[in-house]
Design a protein around this motif. Structure first.
Motif, short mmCIF file in Angstrom:
data_model
loop_
_atom_site.label_atom_id
_atom_site.label_comp_id
_atom_site.label_asym_id
_atom_site.label_seq_id
_atom_site.Cartn_x
_atom_site.Cartn_y
_atom_site.Cartn_z
N GLU A 1 0.81 -1.22 0.00
CA GLU A 1 0.00 0.00 0.00
C GLU A 1 0.84 1.27 0.00
OE1 GLU A 1 -3.19 -0.24 -0.42
OE2 GLU A 1 -3.13 -2.44 -0.26
N GLY A 2 2.17 1.13 0.04
CA GLY A 2 2.97 2.35 0.16
C GLY A 2 4.26 2.33 -0.61
N ARG A 3 4.33 1.50 -1.65
CA ARG A 3 5.57 1.41 -2.42
C ARG A 3 5.91 2.73 -3.09
NH1 ARG A 3 5.13 -3.47 -6.06
NH2 ARG A 3 4.61 -4.39 -4.06
N ASP A 4 4.86 3.50 -3.45
CA ASP A 4 5.10 4.78 -4.13
C ASP A 4 5.64 5.85 -3.19
OD1 ASP A 4 2.69 4.86 -2.75
OD2 ASP A 4 1.75 6.24 -4.15
N LYS A 5 5.72 5.53 -1.89
CA LYS A 5 6.25 6.49 -0.92
C LYS A 5 7.71 6.20 -0.55
CE LYS A 5 1.74 7.42 1.23
NZ LYS A 5 0.97 7.43 2.49
N LEU A 6 8.28 5.15 -1.12
CA LEU A 6 9.67 4.83 -0.82
C LEU A 6 10.59 5.94 -1.32
CD1 LEU A 6 9.80 1.02 -1.71
CD2 LEU A 6 9.81 2.04 0.56
N VAL A 7 11.61 6.22 -0.54
CA VAL A 7 12.56 7.29 -0.84
C VAL A 7 13.95 6.70 -1.01
CG1 VAL A 7 13.60 9.42 0.00
CG2 VAL A 7 11.19 8.94 0.48
N GLN B 1 23.20 3.91 -2.28
CA GLN B 1 23.66 2.54 -2.22
C GLN B 1 22.56 1.55 -2.61
OE1 GLN B 1 26.73 1.60 0.84
NE2 GLN B 1 25.95 3.42 1.88
N ASN B 2 21.71 2.00 -3.55
CA ASN B 2 20.64 1.17 -4.10
C ASN B 2 19.62 0.76 -3.03
OD1 ASN B 2 19.42 0.09 -6.35
ND2 ASN B 2 21.00 -1.45 -6.74
N CYS B 3 19.43 1.61 -2.04
CA CYS B 3 18.51 1.32 -0.94
C CYS B 3 17.41 2.37 -0.85
CB CYS B 3 19.25 1.26 0.39
SG CYS B 3 20.31 -0.19 0.58
N PHE B 4 16.33 1.98 -0.17
CA PHE B 4 15.20 2.87 0.05
C PHE B 4 14.85 2.91 1.54
CE2 PHE B 4 14.82 1.15 -4.20
CZ PHE B 4 14.48 2.24 -4.97
N LYS B 5 14.20 4.01 1.93
CA LYS B 5 13.61 4.11 3.26
C LYS B 5 12.16 4.49 3.10
CE LYS B 5 15.74 4.94 6.94
NZ LYS B 5 16.46 5.42 8.13
N THR B 6 11.41 4.37 4.19
CA THR B 6 9.99 4.70 4.16
C THR B 6 9.68 5.81 5.16
OG1 THR B 6 9.47 3.05 5.86
CG2 THR B 6 9.35 2.35 3.56
N PRO B 7 8.65 6.60 4.89
CA PRO B 7 8.20 7.56 5.91
C PRO B 7 7.60 6.82 7.09
CG PRO B 7 6.68 7.52 4.05
CD PRO B 7 7.86 6.68 3.66
N GLU B 8 7.40 7.54 8.20
CA GLU B 8 6.95 6.90 9.43
C GLU B 8 5.56 6.28 9.31
OE1 GLU B 8 7.24 9.67 12.61
OE2 GLU B 8 9.44 9.75 12.58
N ASP B 9 4.75 6.77 8.36
CA ASP B 9 3.38 6.25 8.26
C ASP B 9 3.28 5.01 7.37
OD1 ASP B 9 3.99 7.65 5.95
OD2 ASP B 9 1.94 8.35 5.64
N VAL B 10 4.41 4.49 6.89
CA VAL B 10 4.40 3.29 6.05
C VAL B 10 5.19 2.19 6.75
CG1 VAL B 10 5.09 2.29 3.85
CG2 VAL B 10 4.22 4.63 3.92
#
Length: 243
Positions: free
Chosen positions: A165-171, A175-184
């Motif tokens: 439900e929140g893949r479009d919010k990944l940042v 180093q080819n990595c992502f993080k998520t906001p606190e609400d995901v």
């Protein structure tokens, strides 16, 4: 600055950003697990194809910043190369919190822990994955579900998560990595299959990126010509006004 000047300036800035996105994608065409950042041209094309029934599986490209479509799997036969087939991400432990990646090119550190290429711990469902002192890396095997075994000893389970439900919010955080906001919050991935001895290739399509680069470059040139015409027109008007 006149309204038209402001509009042209904003357009040039936007086009410069688009060129940066395309250049970044092209630079990572050979990076394992890389997910291309969408640009406005591919977003519009994807939306048009989906509307015409030709873009099955591409709808997400017109909605998010990144295209998370599956890359092809390339066999390497390297024991600590893991590719994911299906939706999901490996979890990397960092001092700033977990990060998520499809770049499954791992190694071991001096303590026998499985780590990424930056030396950060690859997360297991119950903690770090540690190779027993009497085991060799070549003894390690990983099942389709991510169960890690060294010889006859089970050392843990790879933690693989997804964000349905929140893949479009990944940042992207480097180093080819992502993080998520606190609400995901991540959830356990349900359809990801681990392929040992494989790398997932980048999903960048070089031809598509080069076509986009040509389109953006042409639009940039058109805007620059407009700036030149505007400047010449202003200069001529001032010359007339000053007699």
């Amino acid at each position: 600055m006149t309204d038209i000047g402001a509009q042209v300036g904003a357009s040039l800035n936007a086009l410069t950003q688009q060129l940066d996105v395309i250049a970044h994608n092209v630079a990572n065409v050979s990076t394992a697990g890389f997910k291309r950042r969408c640009n406005s041209f591919t977003q519009v094309l994807a939306a048009q194809e989906a509307a015409q029934g030709e873009g099955e599986g591409k709808e997400g490209e017109s909605q998010g910043l990144f295209d998370f479509s599956q890359g092809s799997l390339v066999q390497t036969d390297r024991t600590l190369d893991f590719a994911l087939h299906g939706d999901g991400f490996f979890v990397i432990e960092t001092p700033e919190g977990p990060e998520f990646t499809r770049h499954g090119v791992f190694t071991t550190n001096q303590n026998g822990q499985i780590v990424d290429t930056a030396g950060r711990l690859v997360a297991g469902t119950a903690g770090p994955l540690i190779l027993p002192p009497d085991a060799d890396v070549t003894d390690l095997s990983v099942s389709d579900s991510g169960l890690v075994v060294a010889g006859q000893t089970t050392i843990g389970q790879l933690r693989i998560v997804d964000f349905p439900e929140g893949r479009d919010k990944l940042v992207a955080v480097g180093q080819n990595c992502f993080k998520t906001p606190e609400d995901v919050d991540p959830v356990e991935a349900t359809d990801a299959i681990v392929k040992q001895g494989y790398q997932e290739a980048s999903n960048v399509k070089l031809i598509d990126e080069l076509v986009s680069m040509i389109l953006v470059s042409r639009m940039y040139e058109s805007n620059m010509r407009l700036v030149t015409v505007k400047r010449e027109s202003t200069t001529a008007a001032l010359g007339v006004a000053m007699g």
